[in-house]
Motif scaffolding. Structure first.
Motif, PDB file in Angstrom:
ATOM      1  N   MET A   1      55.600  57.175  25.958  1.00 21.34           N
ATOM      2  CA  MET A   1      55.095  57.939  25.108  1.00 21.34           C
ATOM      3  C   MET A   1      55.548  59.423  25.608  1.00 21.34           C
ATOM      4  SD  MET A   1      51.131  59.145  24.191  1.00 21.34           S
ATOM      5  CE  MET A   1      50.837  60.396  25.260  1.00 21.34           C
ATOM      6  N   GLU A   2      55.889  60.379  24.639  1.00 28.54           N
ATOM      7  CA  GLU A   2      56.184  61.474  25.245  1.00 28.54           C
ATOM      8  C   GLU A   2      55.166  62.493  24.230  1.00 28.54           C
ATOM      9  OE1 GLU A   2      60.126  64.369  25.468  1.00 28.54           O
ATOM     10  OE2 GLU A   2      60.008  62.431  24.802  1.00 28.54           O
ATOM     11  N   LYS A   3      54.592  63.447  24.742  1.00 33.47           N
ATOM     12  CA  LYS A   3      53.664  64.542  24.365  1.00 33.47           C
ATOM     13  C   LYS A   3      54.047  65.851  24.815  1.00 33.47           C
ATOM     14  CE  LYS A   3      49.180  66.417  24.482  1.00 33.47           C
ATOM     15  NZ  LYS A   3      47.910  66.459  25.406  1.00 33.47           N
ATOM     16  N   LYS A   4      54.072  66.581  23.488  1.00 35.00           N
ATOM     17  CA  LYS A   4      54.656  68.000  23.655  1.00 35.00           C
ATOM     18  C   LYS A   4      53.673  68.965  22.882  1.00 35.00           C
ATOM     19  CE  LYS A   4      59.356  67.427  24.371  1.00 35.00           C
ATOM     20  NZ  LYS A   4      60.931  67.527  24.126  1.00 35.00           N
ATOM     21  N   GLU A   5      53.654  70.308  23.199  1.00 33.74           N
ATOM     22  CA  GLU A   5      52.772  71.176  22.613  1.00 33.74           C
ATOM     23  C   GLU A   5      53.577  71.968  21.400  1.00 33.74           C
ATOM     24  OE1 GLU A   5      50.576  73.894  25.026  1.00 33.74           O
ATOM     25  OE2 GLU A   5      50.258  72.262  26.324  1.00 33.74           O
ATOM     26  N   LEU A   6      53.138  72.195  20.584  1.00 30.58           N
ATOM     27  CA  LEU A   6      53.794  73.071  19.398  1.00 30.58           C
ATOM     28  C   LEU A   6      53.965  74.503  19.739  1.00 30.58           C
ATOM     29  CD1 LEU A   6      52.531  71.620  16.207  1.00 30.58           C
ATOM     30  CD2 LEU A   6      54.870  71.302  17.209  1.00 30.58           C
ATOM     31  N   LEU A   7      52.876  75.184  20.331  1.00 28.35           N
ATOM     32  CA  LEU A   7      52.996  76.669  20.716  1.00 28.35           C
ATOM     33  C   LEU A   7      54.180  77.220  21.126  1.00 28.35           C
ATOM     34  CD1 LEU A   7      51.393  79.382  20.283  1.00 28.35           C
ATOM     35  CD2 LEU A   7      50.062  79.076  22.283  1.00 28.35           C
ATOM     36  N   PRO A   8      54.892  76.532  22.195  1.00 32.26           N
ATOM     37  CA  PRO A   8      56.176  77.121  22.720  1.00 32.26           C
ATOM     38  C   PRO A   8      57.208  76.775  21.829  1.00 32.26           C
ATOM     39  CG  PRO A   8      55.192  75.419  24.378  1.00 32.26           C
ATOM     40  CD  PRO A   8      54.536  75.411  22.940  1.00 32.26           C
ATOM     41  N   VAL A   9      57.391  76.083  20.704  1.00 31.49           N
ATOM     42  CA  VAL A   9      58.442  76.183  20.041  1.00 31.49           C
ATOM     43  C   VAL A   9      58.254  77.077  18.728  1.00 31.49           C
ATOM     44  CG1 VAL A   9      59.185  73.624  20.666  1.00 31.49           C
ATOM     45  CG2 VAL A   9      57.556  73.997  18.692  1.00 31.49           C
ATOM     46  N   LYS A  10      57.256  77.563  18.657  1.00 34.44           N
ATOM     47  CA  LYS A  10      56.885  78.650  17.460  1.00 34.44           C
ATOM     48  C   LYS A  10      57.411  79.882  18.042  1.00 34.44           C
ATOM     49  CE  LYS A  10      53.165  76.578  15.370  1.00 34.44           C
ATOM     50  NZ  LYS A  10      51.305  76.650  14.986  1.00 34.44           N
ATOM     51  N   GLU A  11      58.632  80.009  18.210  1.00 30.71           N
ATOM     52  CA  GLU A  11      59.157  81.321  18.632  1.00 30.71           C
ATOM     53  C   GLU A  11      60.107  82.014  17.589  1.00 30.71           C
ATOM     54  OE1 GLU A  11      62.911  81.976  21.803  1.00 30.71           O
ATOM     55  OE2 GLU A  11      61.576  80.250  22.335  1.00 30.71           O
ATOM     56  N   TYR A  12      59.618  83.352  17.156  1.00 31.00           N
ATOM     57  CA  TYR A  12      59.838  84.027  16.321  1.00 31.00           C
ATOM     58  C   TYR A  12      61.229  85.231  16.654  1.00 31.00           C
ATOM     59  CZ  TYR A  12      56.334  82.028  14.167  1.00 31.00           C
ATOM     60  OH  TYR A  12      55.288  81.121  13.704  1.00 31.00           O
ATOM     61  N   ASN A  13      62.314  85.410  16.086  1.00 26.17           N
ATOM     62  CA  ASN A  13      63.200  86.575  16.162  1.00 26.17           C
ATOM     63  C   ASN A  13      63.351  87.351  15.169  1.00 26.17           C
ATOM     64  OD1 ASN A  13      66.025  87.656  16.338  1.00 26.17           O
ATOM     65  ND2 ASN A  13      66.412  86.233  17.971  1.00 26.17           N
ATOM     66  N   GLN A  14      63.409  88.542  15.399  1.00 26.31           N
ATOM     67  CA  GLN A  14      63.337  89.569  14.321  1.00 26.31           C
ATOM     68  C   GLN A  14      64.761  89.436  13.481  1.00 26.31           C
ATOM     69  OE1 GLN A  14      61.111  91.628  13.232  1.00 26.31           O
ATOM     70  NE2 GLN A  14      59.495  91.109  14.788  1.00 26.31           N
ATOM     71  N   ASP A  15      65.876  89.071  14.205  1.00 22.94           N
ATOM     72  CA  ASP A  15      67.150  89.079  13.474  1.00 22.94           C
ATOM     73  C   ASP A  15      67.484  87.823  12.643  1.00 22.94           C
ATOM     74  OD1 ASP A  15      67.763  91.661  14.834  1.00 22.94           O
ATOM     75  OD2 ASP A  15      68.393  90.490  16.587  1.00 22.94           O
ATOM     76  N   LYS A  16      66.838  86.656  13.124  1.00 21.42           N
ATOM     77  CA  LYS A  16      67.355  85.619  12.383  1.00 21.42           C
ATOM     78  C   LYS A  16      66.152  84.384  12.547  1.00 21.42           C
ATOM     79  CE  LYS A  16      70.334  83.615  15.773  1.00 21.42           C
ATOM     80  NZ  LYS A  16      71.601  83.068  16.068  1.00 21.42           N
ATOM     81  N   PHE A  17      66.182  83.256  11.870  1.00 21.54           N
ATOM     82  CA  PHE A  17      65.296  82.573  11.882  1.00 21.54           C
ATOM     83  C   PHE A  17      65.643  81.509  13.128  1.00 21.54           C
ATOM     84  CE2 PHE A  17      68.138  80.159   9.256  1.00 21.54           C
ATOM     85  CZ  PHE A  17      68.254  78.683   9.991  1.00 21.54           C
ATOM     86  N   THR A  18      64.666  80.825  13.739  1.00 21.23           N
ATOM     87  CA  THR A  18      65.151  80.060  14.988  1.00 21.23           C
ATOM     88  C   THR A  18      64.728  78.584  14.723  1.00 21.23           C
ATOM     89  OG1 THR A  18      62.648  80.212  15.640  1.00 21.23           O
ATOM     90  CG2 THR A  18      64.407  81.971  16.563  1.00 21.23           C
ATOM     91  N   LYS A  19      65.561  77.548  15.511  1.00 16.51           N
ATOM     92  CA  LYS A  19      64.952  76.241  15.281  1.00 16.51           C
ATOM     93  C   LYS A  19      65.084  75.854  16.824  1.00 16.51           C
ATOM     94  CE  LYS A  19      67.765  72.044  14.244  1.00 16.51           C
ATOM     95  NZ  LYS A  19      69.075  71.448  13.711  1.00 16.51           N
ATOM     96  N   ARG A  20      64.013  75.075  16.932  1.00 24.64           N
ATOM     97  CA  ARG A  20      63.734  74.521  18.118  1.00 24.64           C
ATOM     98  C   ARG A  20      63.394  72.894  18.033  1.00 24.64           C
ATOM     99  NH1 ARG A  20      65.850  78.489  18.986  1.00 24.64           N
ATOM    100  NH2 ARG A  20      64.907  80.466  19.888  1.00 24.64           N
ATOM    101  N   ILE A  21      64.202  72.408  18.763  1.00 29.68           N
ATOM    102  CA  ILE A  21      64.174  70.850  18.681  1.00 29.68           C
ATOM    103  C   ILE A  21      63.022  70.231  19.435  1.00 29.68           C
ATOM    104  CG2 ILE A  21      65.201  68.647  19.170  1.00 29.68           C
ATOM    105  CD1 ILE A  21      67.933  69.994  18.280  1.00 29.68           C
ATOM    106  N   ILE A  22      62.029  69.565  19.207  1.00 31.16           N
ATOM    107  CA  ILE A  22      60.855  68.914  19.752  1.00 31.16           C
ATOM    108  C   ILE A  22      61.524  67.569  20.278  1.00 31.16           C
ATOM    109  CG2 ILE A  22      58.498  68.323  19.710  1.00 31.16           C
ATOM    110  CD1 ILE A  22      58.419  70.101  17.212  1.00 31.16           C
ATOM    111  N   PHE A  23      61.891  66.518  19.498  1.00 32.39           N
ATOM    112  CA  PHE A  23      62.182  65.234  19.888  1.00 32.39           C
ATOM    113  C   PHE A  23      63.373  64.993  19.003  1.00 32.39           C
ATOM    114  CE2 PHE A  23      57.637  64.950  19.831  1.00 32.39           C
ATOM    115  CZ  PHE A  23      57.434  64.596  21.177  1.00 32.39           C
ATOM    116  N   LYS A  24      64.434  64.049  19.839  1.00 36.83           N
ATOM    117  CA  LYS A  24      65.440  63.552  19.253  1.00 36.83           C
ATOM    118  C   LYS A  24      65.612  62.266  19.674  1.00 36.83           C
ATOM    119  CE  LYS A  24      70.212  64.481  18.436  1.00 36.83           C
ATOM    120  NZ  LYS A  24      71.495  65.483  18.452  1.00 36.83           N
ATOM    121  N   SER A  25      65.575  61.071  19.042  1.00 35.04           N
ATOM    122  CA  SER A  25      65.797  59.851  19.283  1.00 35.04           C
ATOM    123  C   SER A  25      66.760  58.874  18.151  1.00 35.04           C
ATOM    124  CB  SER A  25      64.427  59.193  19.314  1.00 35.04           C
ATOM    125  OG  SER A  25      64.408  57.909  19.849  1.00 35.04           O
ATOM    126  N   GLY A  26      67.797  58.256  18.730  1.00 38.10           N
ATOM    127  CA  GLY A  26      68.563  57.499  17.908  1.00 38.10           C
ATOM    128  C   GLY A  26      68.994  58.505  16.775  1.00 38.10           C
TER     129      GLY A  26
END
Length: 113
Positions: A1-26
């Motif tokens: 099992m892998e657990k992560k928090e959402l708060l650190p990936v809610k990262e905003y940028n005034q210039d452009k939208f952001t994409k933050r990967i949480i999990f990648k599997s297969g």
């Protein structure tokens, strides 16, 4: 099992939208897209993929195959990867979308059980 928090990936940028990967599997990936008011994700597709989106915060307008729908916090949508998809934060507060892309197996290679 892998657990992560959402708060650190809610990262905003005034210039452009952001994409933050949480999990990648297969052939599946889970990520958060973050938009300041007025920012948008251009129309695109994810062929061969099922797309699931949960609005974590904020809201905006999603357009799927030319049809617009309002989205607000806690809304969930599902669309096929062949559909043309875009999103715009049309509100006055930041918006975060929790996105799951899951590869759909090609029926030609799936064995019947």
């Amino acid at each position: 099992m892998e657990k992560k928090e959402l708060l650190p990936v809610k990262e905003y940028n005034q210039d452009k939208f952001t994409k933050r990967i949480i999990f990648k599997s297969g052939e599946s990936v889970v990520f958060v897209l973050n938009f300041m008011p007025g920012q948008e994700l251009p129309t695109h597709q994810h062929p061969g993929t099922a797309v699931f989106i949960l609005v974590l915060d904020g809201g905006g307008t999603v357009t799927v195959n030319g049809e617009e729908s309002a989205l607000v916090k806690d809304d969930v949508i599902s669309c096929e990867g062949e559909e043309h998809f875009s999103f715009k934060n049309t509100g006055s507060t930041p918006t975060s979308l929790y996105v799951v892309l899951s590869k759909i197996p090609d029926e030609r290679y799936v064995q019947n059980i």
